[in-house]
Design an enzyme around this catalytic site. Structure first.
Site, PDB file in Angstrom:
ATOM      1  N   ARG A  15       0.824  -1.212   0.000  1.00  0.00           N
ATOM      2  CA  ARG A  15       0.000   0.000   0.000  1.00  0.00           C
ATOM      3  C   ARG A  15       0.858   1.263   0.000  1.00  0.00           C
ATOM      4  O   ARG A  15       0.714   2.131  -0.846  1.00  0.00           O
ATOM      5  CB  ARG A  15      -0.902   0.015   1.234  1.00  0.00           C
ATOM      6  CG  ARG A  15      -2.048  -0.971   1.211  1.00  0.00           C
ATOM      7  CD  ARG A  15      -2.939  -0.711   2.409  1.00  0.00           C
ATOM      8  NE  ARG A  15      -4.077  -1.607   2.449  1.00  0.00           N
ATOM      9  CZ  ARG A  15      -5.111  -1.439   3.267  1.00  0.00           C
ATOM     10  NH1 ARG A  15      -5.124  -0.409   4.090  1.00  0.00           N
ATOM     11  NH2 ARG A  15      -6.120  -2.287   3.269  1.00  0.00           N
ATOM     12  N   LEU A  16       1.732   1.356   0.999  1.00  0.00           N
ATOM     13  CA  LEU A  16       2.551   2.556   1.101  1.00  0.00           C
ATOM     14  C   LEU A  16       3.608   2.592   0.008  1.00  0.00           C
ATOM     15  O   LEU A  16       3.917   3.656  -0.542  1.00  0.00           O
ATOM     16  CB  LEU A  16       3.206   2.626   2.479  1.00  0.00           C
ATOM     17  CG  LEU A  16       4.066   3.859   2.755  1.00  0.00           C
ATOM     18  CD1 LEU A  16       3.304   5.144   2.481  1.00  0.00           C
ATOM     19  CD2 LEU A  16       4.574   3.841   4.195  1.00  0.00           C
ATOM     20  N   ARG A  34       9.313  -9.320  -3.436  1.00  0.00           N
ATOM     21  CA  ARG A  34       9.545 -10.767  -3.490  1.00  0.00           C
ATOM     22  C   ARG A  34       9.223 -11.322  -4.870  1.00  0.00           C
ATOM     23  O   ARG A  34       9.767 -12.350  -5.287  1.00  0.00           O
ATOM     24  CB  ARG A  34       8.671 -11.468  -2.448  1.00  0.00           C
ATOM     25  CG  ARG A  34       9.094 -11.250  -1.010  1.00  0.00           C
ATOM     26  CD  ARG A  34       8.131 -11.915  -0.055  1.00  0.00           C
ATOM     27  NE  ARG A  34       6.790 -11.352  -0.172  1.00  0.00           N
ATOM     28  CZ  ARG A  34       5.725 -11.830   0.475  1.00  0.00           C
ATOM     29  NH1 ARG A  34       5.850 -12.886   1.264  1.00  0.00           N
ATOM     30  NH2 ARG A  34       4.543 -11.251   0.324  1.00  0.00           N
ATOM     31  N   GLY A  82      11.311   2.559   6.913  1.00  0.00           N
ATOM     32  CA  GLY A  82      10.042   2.784   7.566  1.00  0.00           C
ATOM     33  C   GLY A  82       9.403   1.505   8.068  1.00  0.00           C
ATOM     34  O   GLY A  82       8.270   1.513   8.556  1.00  0.00           O
ATOM     35  N   ALA A 106      12.359   5.663  10.759  1.00  0.00           N
ATOM     36  CA  ALA A 106      11.174   6.330  11.299  1.00  0.00           C
ATOM     37  C   ALA A 106      10.004   5.368  11.284  1.00  0.00           C
ATOM     38  O   ALA A 106       9.790   4.648  10.306  1.00  0.00           O
ATOM     39  CB  ALA A 106      10.849   7.581  10.491  1.00  0.00           C
ATOM     40  N   HIS A 138      -6.174   1.242  13.866  1.00  0.00           N
ATOM     41  CA  HIS A 138      -5.753   1.055  12.476  1.00  0.00           C
ATOM     42  C   HIS A 138      -6.720   0.125  11.742  1.00  0.00           C
ATOM     43  O   HIS A 138      -7.567  -0.524  12.366  1.00  0.00           O
ATOM     44  CB  HIS A 138      -4.335   0.461  12.402  1.00  0.00           C
ATOM     45  CG  HIS A 138      -3.262   1.457  12.670  1.00  0.00           C
ATOM     46  ND1 HIS A 138      -2.827   1.765  13.936  1.00  0.00           N
ATOM     47  CD2 HIS A 138      -2.524   2.228  11.830  1.00  0.00           C
ATOM     48  CE1 HIS A 138      -1.877   2.678  13.876  1.00  0.00           C
ATOM     49  NE2 HIS A 138      -1.675   2.981  12.609  1.00  0.00           N
ATOM     50  N   LYS A 142      -3.899  -4.630   9.498  1.00  0.00           N
ATOM     51  CA  LYS A 142      -2.612  -4.368  10.133  1.00  0.00           C
ATOM     52  C   LYS A 142      -2.219  -5.533  11.025  1.00  0.00           C
ATOM     53  O   LYS A 142      -3.013  -6.006  11.845  1.00  0.00           O
ATOM     54  CB  LYS A 142      -2.656  -3.066  10.939  1.00  0.00           C
ATOM     55  CG  LYS A 142      -1.289  -2.638  11.459  1.00  0.00           C
ATOM     56  CD  LYS A 142      -1.317  -1.227  12.009  1.00  0.00           C
ATOM     57  CE  LYS A 142       0.035  -0.790  12.537  1.00  0.00           C
ATOM     58  NZ  LYS A 142       1.079  -0.806  11.480  1.00  0.00           N
TER      59      LYS A 142
END
Length: 248
Positions: A15-16, A34, A82, A106, A138, A142
């Site tokens: 997603r990110l 992968r 991240g 972060a 969330h 997740k």
């Protein structure tokens, strides 16, 4: 004229990662996943991937951290990390890589959340006798709980109180609350991007810091900002606060 660095995205199919690729635009050097896809310039080889990038944004999975640390350090490629949920050995690999290349680690790339952490540290120091509780919400997919951001908030409070989070964190909310504990509560449901509340409570007053991510793209934009900044830095371990300090 400043030339934008070639940015690679590890975890580009997530997603990110996909949002980071969109925000990178013409600066995108390729992706790491992968599942390789030559048509989309996505490889599964971290060493070959890193050699084609000026800086890497890594939003893949904790299981890849040690492999990536070695590959990116060998390629002398700056690393924006991240990924959360790291174990002790993973963190050791990150720290070792930071002696050879610039690494920005972060749990959250949001500029506002970065300043939230600074305030959490200040409140932790200024309100030592107050009960501290962190609530995070969330989306239902997740995996980790508490979230990496919630843990970062807890570490900021603990740092302000000059204690180790591991010594005072409380995940089990059953029973009476011990003095000095930093509590965590995690909720999962729907498609909530991310919500974090930090509460300091005493017998006669309460203060709450809240952050709501309304669009996951805020994290992608922050990651791109971090990558462009990190590409110009010497080896060392950095955080998002370093990026913001130099941006003002």
């Amino acid at each position: 004229m400043t030339i934008s660095p070639r940015i690679g995205i590890a975890g580009i199919t997530g997603r990110l990662g996909s949002l980071c690729a969109e925000e990178a635009g013409t600066s995108l050097a390729g992706g790491l996943s992968r599942h390789a896809d030559a048509n989309r310039n996505i490889t599964s080889n971290p060493t070959a991937f890193a050699k084609n990038c000026d800086v890497v944004i890594d939003v893949s999975h904790a299981s890849t951290v040690q492999t990536h640390a070695t590959a990116f350090a060998d390629a002398k490629c700056p690393w924006v990390l991240g990924t959360t949920g790291l174990g002790a050995d993973d963190q050791t690999a990150v720290d070792k890589a930071a002696k050879l290349i610039p690494v920005l680690q972060a749990a959250n790339f949001s500029p506002a959340l970065t300043l939230f952490l600074e305030l959490a540290k200040q409140l932790g120091a200024g309100l030592p006798g107050y009960d501290a509780e962190i609530v995070e919400v969330h989306h239902r997919q997740k995996v980790d709980a508490p979230s990496g951001t919630a843990l970062a908030i807890g570490r900021a409070v603990a740092e302000g109180r000059n204690v180790a989070l591991e010594d005072v964190m409380r995940l089990d909310q059953n029973g009476t609350r011990p003095d000095g504990a930093i509590g965590f509560a995690s909720l999962r449901g729907g498609q909530i991007v991310g919500e974090h509340d930090l509460m300091f409570m005493a017998a006669d007053e309460q203060i709450t810091l809240s952050h709501r991510a309304l669009d996951r793209r805020v994290f992608a934009r922050g990651a791109i900002m971090a990558a462009r900044w990190l590409a110009q830095q010497p080896p060392g371990l950095y955080g998002m606060a370093d990026v913001l300090r130099r941006a003002v």
